[in-house]
Design a protein around this motif. Structure first.
Motif, short mmCIF file in Angstrom:
data_model
loop_
_atom_site.label_atom_id
_atom_site.label_comp_id
_atom_site.label_asym_id
_atom_site.label_seq_id
_atom_site.Cartn_x
_atom_site.Cartn_y
_atom_site.Cartn_z
N ALA A 100 0.83 -1.21 0.00
CA ALA A 100 0.00 0.00 0.00
C ALA A 100 0.87 1.25 0.00
O ALA A 100 0.51 2.27 -0.62
N GLU A 101 2.01 1.21 0.68
CA GLU A 101 2.88 2.38 0.73
C GLU A 101 3.37 2.76 -0.67
O GLU A 101 3.42 3.93 -1.03
N ARG A 102 3.72 1.74 -1.45
CA ARG A 102 4.19 2.05 -2.81
C ARG A 102 3.04 2.47 -3.72
O ARG A 102 3.27 3.11 -4.75
N GLY A 103 1.83 2.13 -3.33
CA GLY A 103 0.69 2.50 -4.15
C GLY A 103 0.44 3.99 -4.24
O GLY A 103 -0.28 4.43 -5.13
N MET A 104 1.02 4.77 -3.33
CA MET A 104 0.84 6.22 -3.38
C MET A 104 1.75 6.88 -4.41
O MET A 104 1.65 8.08 -4.66
N PHE A 105 2.64 6.08 -5.00
CA PHE A 105 3.56 6.57 -6.02
C PHE A 105 3.48 5.62 -7.21
O PHE A 105 2.72 4.66 -7.21
N HIS A 106 4.25 5.91 -8.26
CA HIS A 106 4.23 5.05 -9.44
C HIS A 106 5.46 4.14 -9.42
O HIS A 106 6.49 4.44 -10.03
N PHE A 107 5.34 3.03 -8.72
CA PHE A 107 6.38 2.01 -8.73
C PHE A 107 6.00 0.94 -9.75
O PHE A 107 4.84 0.49 -9.79
N ARG A 108 6.95 0.52 -10.56
CA ARG A 108 6.70 -0.51 -11.58
C ARG A 108 7.93 -1.41 -11.70
O ARG A 108 9.07 -0.98 -11.47
N ASP A 109 7.67 -2.65 -12.11
CA ASP A 109 8.78 -3.54 -12.47
C ASP A 109 9.38 -3.08 -13.79
O ASP A 109 8.68 -2.53 -14.65
N GLY A 110 10.67 -3.30 -13.95
CA GLY A 110 11.32 -2.89 -15.18
C GLY A 110 11.09 -3.85 -16.33
O GLY A 110 10.59 -4.97 -16.15
N ARG A 111 11.45 -3.42 -17.51
CA ARG A 111 11.39 -4.27 -18.68
C ARG A 111 12.67 -5.10 -18.80
O ARG A 111 13.67 -4.82 -18.15
N GLY A 112 12.64 -6.06 -19.72
CA GLY A 112 13.81 -6.88 -19.96
C GLY A 112 13.85 -8.08 -19.03
O GLY A 112 13.18 -8.12 -17.99
N PRO A 113 14.67 -9.06 -19.37
CA PRO A 113 14.70 -10.30 -18.57
C PRO A 113 15.10 -10.09 -17.12
O PRO A 113 14.67 -10.82 -16.24
N GLU A 114 15.91 -9.09 -16.85
CA GLU A 114 16.35 -8.81 -15.49
C GLU A 114 15.65 -7.58 -14.90
O GLU A 114 16.03 -7.12 -13.82
N GLY A 115 14.69 -7.06 -15.64
CA GLY A 115 13.99 -5.85 -15.16
C GLY A 115 14.88 -4.64 -15.09
O GLY A 115 14.62 -3.70 -14.31
N ASP A 116 15.94 -4.64 -15.92
CA ASP A 116 16.93 -3.56 -15.80
C ASP A 116 16.71 -2.44 -16.82
O ASP A 116 17.57 -1.58 -16.98
N GLU A 117 15.57 -2.45 -17.50
CA GLU A 117 15.21 -1.34 -18.40
C GLU A 117 14.00 -0.62 -17.83
O GLU A 117 13.12 -1.25 -17.23
N PRO A 118 13.92 0.70 -18.02
CA PRO A 118 12.79 1.44 -17.46
C PRO A 118 11.45 0.88 -17.94
O PRO A 118 11.35 0.30 -19.03
N PRO A 119 10.39 1.06 -17.14
CA PRO A 119 9.07 0.52 -17.49
C PRO A 119 8.47 1.09 -18.77
O PRO A 119 7.63 0.45 -19.39
N ASN A 120 8.83 2.30 -19.15
CA ASN A 120 8.40 2.84 -20.44
C ASN A 120 9.47 3.82 -20.94
O ASN A 120 10.53 3.97 -20.31
N ASP A 121 9.16 4.49 -22.04
CA ASP A 121 10.18 5.32 -22.68
C ASP A 121 10.08 6.80 -22.32
O ASP A 121 10.69 7.63 -22.98
N TRP A 122 9.36 7.14 -21.27
CA TRP A 122 9.16 8.54 -20.95
C TRP A 122 10.47 9.21 -20.56
O TRP A 122 11.32 8.63 -19.87
N GLU A 123 10.60 10.46 -21.00
CA GLU A 123 11.77 11.27 -20.68
C GLU A 123 11.43 12.28 -19.59
O GLU A 123 10.33 12.82 -19.54
N SER A 124 12.40 12.53 -18.72
CA SER A 124 12.25 13.56 -17.69
C SER A 124 12.27 14.95 -18.34
O SER A 124 12.97 15.18 -19.33
N MET A 125 11.51 15.88 -17.75
CA MET A 125 11.58 17.27 -18.19
C MET A 125 12.95 17.87 -17.94
O MET A 125 13.29 18.90 -18.50
N PHE A 126 13.73 17.22 -17.07
CA PHE A 126 15.08 17.68 -16.77
C PHE A 126 16.14 16.82 -17.45
O PHE A 126 17.26 16.72 -16.97
N GLN A 127 15.76 16.18 -18.59
CA GLN A 127 16.66 15.35 -19.37
C GLN A 127 16.82 13.97 -18.73
O GLN A 127 16.72 13.78 -17.53
N GLY A 128 17.10 13.00 -19.57
CA GLY A 128 17.30 11.63 -19.12
C GLY A 128 15.98 10.90 -18.88
O GLY A 128 14.90 11.47 -19.04
#
Length: 555
Positions: free
Chosen positions: A124-152
């Motif tokens: 429930a604690e993580r439900g107040m934010f957007h926590f997601r499993d990563g992509r890729g076999p080891e989950g080491d890629e971001p959950p989607n391709d969104w870019e930060s407004m501050f780059q990266g």
């Protein structure tokens, strides 16, 4: 102060960036007692209200917009008692007080986010934010391709309690600014409590930061497009992180809370949207105002200004809302500098010593004219601290003192917003130009050596100064009720391609010349001129504007 009824429809609201306004304790950083001590300046200017950028506890990863606690004062700015004193003093001076609400994200040091980090995936604690499993076999890629407004990437991976790499959390801005999940009812409850906390203390409203991003599209789908600047649909679809339908339900919740209180407390939206979409936020049961960033983004171009004014007024009139005009704020290059360039500029990119520099005299001349254009329009207007002094962007800051997070996150390619946030000058011949009340303080961002020429005490009694022009314009605006007026274009003057803007607002004609040749003025008395040489032989000179009290109708 404007009349109690619908005061926000015509108000001139003065933005105070607390860190850079006035430093009462001499530590080089502005504070609430410093603001309180300088409020007479804002009242004498003729403003109706102040808007305070965040003064809440924050690690300052993004200039205070990474809020660690929403309902109290950061010790760097003072105490809760200082906030109460500021509100009381403002009200004594007939100034209303608007404070910042930051509902899209908080600081990674916020207690609720720290609990989420300590809790397991799916909690429930993580439900107040957007926590997601990563992509890729080891989950080491971001959950989607969104870019930060501050780059990266807009995602950062956490380490779980067992030390292994774990889930990712979403941050549309810096990694230190995790996004709240507004699908969780507890987030709604948290912010309802925050609203009531400040309303009970007497504030008159909230400017709502990044309000159009709080609700994300279901499933957080990929979006391989840039989303900087004014956000518009692409192929009829809005980006999944901006202007989703669910935001309007949240705004209605907040409006109901504000309507419980006496005195017409207001909500002002920061939403970088085109006028037609921004107008949906100010429908009668939602927010009261929305900044017009399409207008702020314009170059000094008469045809572009007229088109945006027409579009903006039509969009807002369709929902019964005022248009809220603005030229500068803490996130964009000061308009006294950006109008010193020809054509559009990158508003948030900043300028360094080795970049092309603005033409300062030209920029200030155009800025003063643009201010009379803005203040002559019907609706509400926002001013940013220091613009009434003609303060330019600090374009020669040493790179090593920069604090905007985009500087490092862009690989030091984008200098960012520090140049518009430098502490403002009050007295020309005191240390720190009076920012620290005579104390020789090292200001948190260094002031340019020539800032003394813009100091309040140099301009206060000078009839030719930018400060005098602002004071005169605000007094005339109020005397002729221009904020509540109606715009009627003078089509014989405002000819496409001429560079001229001209309209009547009641008995006053507003005329601005962004063209190349002098323009004959309508018959009447010049009430306000943007610069002393604006009018010669009955003609308005280039890059100037005037307000004329008409002697006869019919033109």
């Amino acid at each position: 102060m404007t009349p109690e009824h619908d005061w926000w429809r015509t108000a001139v609201i003065y933005q105070v960036y607390p860190r850079s306004f006035a430093d009462r304790d001499g530590d080089g950083t502005g504070d609430l007692p410093g603001i309180t001590a300088r409020l007479d300046h804002v009242a004498a200017l003729g403003a109706d209200a102040i808007w305070l950028s965040p003064f809440y506890p924050s690690p300052q990863a993004d200039g205070g917009y990474d809020v660690a606690e929403y309902r109290t004062v950061d010790p760097m700015y003072g105490t809760d008692a200082d906030a109460d004193a500021l509100i009381a003093r403002a009200h004594e001076l007939d100034l209303r007080v608007v404070v910042d609400l930051v509902p899209n994200h908080c600081s990674d040091q916020h207690e609720l986010f720290q609990r989420a980090l300590a809790a397991p995936p799916g909690s429930a604690e993580r439900g107040m934010f957007h926590f997601r499993d990563g992509r890729g076999p080891e989950g080491d890629e971001p959950p989607n391709d969104w870019e930060s407004m501050f780059q990266g990437p807009a995602w950062t991976r956490v380490r779980e309690a067992d030390g292994r790499p774990g889930q990712w959390y979403l941050h549309l801005f810096a990694p230190e600014q995790p996004d709240w999940n507004w699908d969780d009812p507890r987030v709604h409850e948290e912010f309802a409590t925050t609203l009531r906390s400040w309303l009970d203390r007497g504030v008159d409203g909230f400017r709502v930061d990044v309000c159009d991003a709080i609700v994300k599209a279901p499933g957080l789908p990929d979006w391989p497009h840039a989303t900087h600047g004014v956000v518009e649909p692409i192929d009829g679809v809005m980006p999944p992180m901006w202007d989703q339908e669910g935001i309007h339900d949240v705004f209605r919740e907040w409006r109901r809370i504000l309507d419980e209180y006496e005195g017409q407390r207001i909500l002002c939206a920061e939403a970088w949207l085109p006028p037609e979409r921004a107008a949906r936020i100010v429908r009668p049961d939602e927010m009261h105002q929305a900044f017009n960033f399409a207008y702020l983004s314009l170059p000094w171009d008469a045809d572009a200004i007229r088109a945006t004014v027409d579009t903006s007024l039509a969009a807002n009139q369709a929902v019964g809302a005022p248009t809220t005009w603005v030229l500068s704020n803490h996130d964009v290059m000061r308009h006294a500098s950006r109008f010193g360039y020809e054509g559009p500029v990158e508003l948030e990119s900043g300028v360094g010593i080795d970049d092309p520099q603005p033409d300062r005299p030209l920029g200030l001349r155009r800025a003063r004219a643009a201010t009379l254009v803005m203040l002559g329009l019907p609706g509400s207007s926002y001013l940013y601290q220091g613009e009434e002094l003609g303060l330019p962007e600090a374009t020669t800051l040493p790179d090593e003192v920069r604090q905007d997070p985009v500087w490092e996150r862009s690989g030091r390619a984008i200098r960012g917003r520090d140049g518009c946030r430098v502490p403002i000058p009050w007295t020309a011949d005191e240390p720190a130009f009076g920012f620290a009340f005579g104390v020789d303080a090292d200001t948190w961002l260094p002031q340019p050596d020539d800032f003394g020429q813009f100091a309040v005490d140099r301009q206060r009694d000078d009839p030719r100064s930018t400060l005098t022009m602002y004071r005169t314009a605000l007094a005339v605006r109020r005397a002729h009720d221009l904020g509540a007026g109606e715009l009627r274009w003078l089509d014989d003057l405002t000819v496409p391609g001429s560079g001229v803007l001209a309209w009547t607002n009641g008995l006053v004609a507003v005329v601005a010349n962004a063209g190349t040749a002098p323009v004959a003025l309508p018959d009447g008395e010049v009430l306000v001129a943007s610069v002393p040489d604006a009018v010669q032989d009955g003609h308005l000179q280039r890059d100037a504007a005037v307000w004329v009290l008409l002697r006869a109708h019919g033109r």
